[in-house]
Design a protein around this motif. Structure first.
Motif, PDB file in Angstrom:
ATOM      1  N   ASP A   1       0.727  -1.906   6.129  1.00 44.38           N
ATOM      2  CA  ASP A   1      -0.335  -2.036   5.123  1.00 44.38           C
ATOM      3  C   ASP A   1      -1.670  -2.372   5.782  1.00 44.38           C
ATOM      4  O   ASP A   1      -2.710  -1.818   5.426  1.00 44.38           O
ATOM      5  CB  ASP A   1       0.044  -3.109   4.101  1.00 44.38           C
ATOM      6  CG  ASP A   1       1.359  -2.813   3.404  1.00 44.38           C
ATOM      7  OD1 ASP A   1       1.506  -1.705   2.873  1.00 44.38           O
ATOM      8  OD2 ASP A   1       2.259  -3.681   3.410  1.00 44.38           O
TER       9      ASP A   1
ATOM     10  N   CYS B   1       0.834  -1.202   0.000  1.00 45.48           N
ATOM     11  CA  CYS B   1       0.000   0.000   0.000  1.00 45.48           C
ATOM     12  C   CYS B   1       0.866   1.247   0.000  1.00 45.48           C
ATOM     13  O   CYS B   1       1.981   1.245   0.544  1.00 45.48           O
ATOM     14  CB  CYS B   1      -0.906   0.016   1.241  1.00 45.48           C
ATOM     15  SG  CYS B   1      -2.069  -1.360   1.328  1.00 45.48           S
ATOM     16  N   GLU B   2       0.360   2.309  -0.613  1.00 44.46           N
ATOM     17  CA  GLU B   2       1.008   3.620  -0.568  1.00 44.46           C
ATOM     18  C   GLU B   2       0.101   4.566   0.221  1.00 44.46           C
ATOM     19  O   GLU B   2      -1.121   4.559   0.041  1.00 44.46           O
ATOM     20  CB  GLU B   2       1.234   4.160  -1.982  1.00 44.46           C
ATOM     21  CG  GLU B   2       2.118   3.282  -2.867  1.00 44.46           C
ATOM     22  CD  GLU B   2       3.531   3.105  -2.340  1.00 44.46           C
ATOM     23  OE1 GLU B   2       3.957   3.910  -1.481  1.00 44.46           O
ATOM     24  OE2 GLU B   2       4.213   2.176  -2.784  1.00 44.46           O
TER      25      GLU B   2
ATOM     26  N   ARG C   1      -3.340   4.141  -2.270  1.00 44.45           N
ATOM     27  CA  ARG C   1      -3.237   3.170  -3.361  1.00 44.45           C
ATOM     28  C   ARG C   1      -2.959   1.795  -2.768  1.00 44.45           C
ATOM     29  O   ARG C   1      -2.214   1.671  -1.796  1.00 44.45           O
ATOM     30  CB  ARG C   1      -2.108   3.536  -4.338  1.00 44.45           C
ATOM     31  CG  ARG C   1      -1.992   2.588  -5.542  1.00 44.45           C
ATOM     32  CD  ARG C   1      -0.790   2.924  -6.393  1.00 44.45           C
ATOM     33  NE  ARG C   1      -0.661   2.040  -7.551  1.00 44.45           N
ATOM     34  CZ  ARG C   1       0.374   2.043  -8.410  1.00 44.45           C
ATOM     35  NH1 ARG C   1       1.367   2.904  -8.239  1.00 44.45           N
ATOM     36  NH2 ARG C   1       0.402   1.209  -9.421  1.00 44.45           N
ATOM     37  N   CYS C   2      -3.572   0.779  -3.332  1.00 39.94           N
ATOM     38  CA  CYS C   2      -3.331  -0.587  -2.868  1.00 39.94           C
ATOM     39  C   CYS C   2      -3.185  -1.507  -4.079  1.00 39.94           C
ATOM     40  O   CYS C   2      -3.980  -1.435  -5.026  1.00 39.94           O
ATOM     41  CB  CYS C   2      -4.475  -1.082  -1.983  1.00 39.94           C
ATOM     42  SG  CYS C   2      -4.206  -2.762  -1.347  1.00 39.94           S
TER      43      CYS C   2
ATOM     44  N   LEU D   1      -4.547   5.437   3.503  1.00 45.68           N
ATOM     45  CA  LEU D   1      -4.390   4.678   2.263  1.00 45.68           C
ATOM     46  C   LEU D   1      -4.743   5.521   1.041  1.00 45.68           C
ATOM     47  O   LEU D   1      -5.775   6.192   1.009  1.00 45.68           O
ATOM     48  CB  LEU D   1      -5.297   3.441   2.302  1.00 45.68           C
ATOM     49  CG  LEU D   1      -5.238   2.502   1.110  1.00 45.68           C
ATOM     50  CD1 LEU D   1      -3.888   1.804   1.049  1.00 45.68           C
ATOM     51  CD2 LEU D   1      -6.359   1.455   1.193  1.00 45.68           C
TER      52      LEU D   1
ATOM     53  N   GLN E   1     -11.758  -0.834   0.771  1.00 48.11           N
ATOM     54  CA  GLN E   1     -11.519  -1.742   1.897  1.00 48.11           C
ATOM     55  C   GLN E   1     -12.326  -3.034   1.717  1.00 48.11           C
ATOM     56  O   GLN E   1     -11.805  -4.140   1.913  1.00 48.11           O
ATOM     57  CB  GLN E   1     -11.901  -1.060   3.203  1.00 48.11           C
ATOM     58  CG  GLN E   1     -11.610  -1.895   4.448  1.00 48.11           C
ATOM     59  CD  GLN E   1     -12.229  -1.280   5.688  1.00 48.11           C
ATOM     60  OE1 GLN E   1     -13.399  -0.882   5.678  1.00 48.11           O
ATOM     61  NE2 GLN E   1     -11.454  -1.187   6.758  1.00 48.11           N
TER      62      GLN E   1
ATOM     63  N   LEU F   1      -5.237  -0.235   6.032  1.00 46.83           N
ATOM     64  CA  LEU F   1      -6.526  -0.830   5.659  1.00 46.83           C
ATOM     65  C   LEU F   1      -7.484  -0.927   6.840  1.00 46.83           C
ATOM     66  O   LEU F   1      -8.636  -1.352   6.669  1.00 46.83           O
ATOM     67  CB  LEU F   1      -6.284  -2.243   5.096  1.00 46.83           C
ATOM     68  CG  LEU F   1      -5.716  -2.336   3.680  1.00 46.83           C
ATOM     69  CD1 LEU F   1      -5.211  -3.743   3.403  1.00 46.83           C
ATOM     70  CD2 LEU F   1      -6.774  -1.937   2.665  1.00 46.83           C
TER      71      LEU F   1
ATOM     72  N   SER G   1       3.598   0.499  -5.831  1.00 49.60           N
ATOM     73  CA  SER G   1       3.073  -0.551  -4.957  1.00 49.60           C
ATOM     74  C   SER G   1       2.993  -1.896  -5.677  1.00 49.60           C
ATOM     75  O   SER G   1       3.129  -2.943  -5.047  1.00 49.60           O
ATOM     76  CB  SER G   1       1.695  -0.150  -4.426  1.00 49.60           C
ATOM     77  OG  SER G   1       0.831   0.225  -5.463  1.00 49.60           O
TER      78      SER G   1
END
Length: 309
Positions: A193, A110-111, A126-127, A124, A173, A197, A250
């Motif tokens: 991460d 994650c970013e 970006r994932c 969060l 999520q 989330l 990511s």
């Protein structure tokens, strides 16, 4: 005479078919008492047809696979057994069972961007999730719940432009947790991460590449040191990641974590299987749970005891 002629022709056709099958190797020649095979064809005369023999069915070798609903600790316990039996080969990561990997292992990265007072809160943005082979199965930009104060572009790679296509945090999520459910999740410093989330993943289903002494040992680095993903990739994969001024990717980080995991998968899973605590005995088979013990007076309610006296 007509009937005998007809049966003679029928027998002749039968013997011709039999001879053809014997020539093709589909039927073994019949043996006489002297051990010699009779002459096939019309010259052989009438002979008794040997009884039909049942051909034994070849035994199929069934590998000790686990059902799709197998629990993760069962997977870990049997992983080393499956690996040692050579049920398949892995791509760049040693030998292991293909029966477990495709649906059971994913890697995540994650970013985050800065929100809240002075942008000190991490949320969060970006994932990315990849499968065992490193193929991307999820990669979306996420709109944080609080206004963004610091995009942290130098590290996150996130810009204001990316937020135009971002989806709400709650929606992202729900999508991500659906992917992670019942999976063994690989990542580097993966607790960050999960924190982004707002999620907790079971420890026995988590593989954190920042906490594997085997990787440090292979890289010639201090055994218990927390080594960065970038450093491990350079030493063990001869791969340069997180370079340039455009920030981290990511997807690249998740793929690299999975590559590192596969590099030591056999040894790591074997050690994990040994370290797992013994499973508690089943209540059905445990003799200490015999229902007869509940007939003892101490299990009876006091008022019931008084009324029975």
């Amino acid at each position: 005479p007509g009937r005998s002629k007809k049966s003679s022709r029928k027998h002749q056709r039968f013997m011709e078919r039999r001879q053809l099958l014997e020539q093709k190797g589909l039927l073994g020649p019949r043996q006489r008492l002297g051990g010699q095979a009779p002459v096939a064809g019309p010259e052989a005369g009438s002979t008794t047809t040997p009884p039909c023999r049942k051909v034994p069915k070849s035994k199929e070798v069934v590998s000790p696979s686990l059902s799709p609903s197998a629990s993760p600790d069962t997977i870990a316990r049997h992983h080393s057994v499956l690996l040692s039996q050579g049920n398949g080969s892995s791509k760049g990561g040693g030998t292991s069972s293909p029966l477990l990997r495709p649906g059971k292992y994913v890697a995540i990265d994650c970013e985050m961007v800065g929100t809240g007072p002075q942008g000190k809160l991490s949320e969060l943005a970006r994932c990315s999730v990849v499968n065992y082979e490193g193929d991307v199965i999820y990669d979306k930009y996420v709109q944080p719940e609080l206004p963004i104060v610091d995009y942290r572009t130098r590290w996150s790679g996130i810009t204001k432009q990316h937020m135009k296509s971002a989806i709400p945090f709650k929606a992202a999520q729900a999508e991500i947790l659906k992917i992670l459910k019942d999976k063994i999740v690989v990542g580097h410093a993966i607790h960050n991460d999960f924190q982004a989330l707002k999620y907790f993943h079971p420890k026995d289903r988590t593989r954190d590449t920042s906490q594997i002494p085997v990787l440090n040992q292979r890289a010639g680095l201090p055994f218990r040191a927390r080594v960065s993903l970038k450093s491990l990739a350079r030493h063990l994969l001869q791969k340069k990641i997180q370079v340039g001024c455009k920030g981290h990717s990511s997807v690249e980080d998740a793929q690299t974590a999975m590559e590192l995991y596969r590099l030591v998968e056999v040894q790591w899973e074997t050690e994990l299987a040994r370290s797992l605590p013994p499973r508690p005995p089943s209540p059905v088979t445990d003799p200490t749970t015999d229902s007869n013990q509940y007939m003892d007076d101490r299990y009876w309610p006091t008022d019931l005891m008084a009324s029975s006296l």
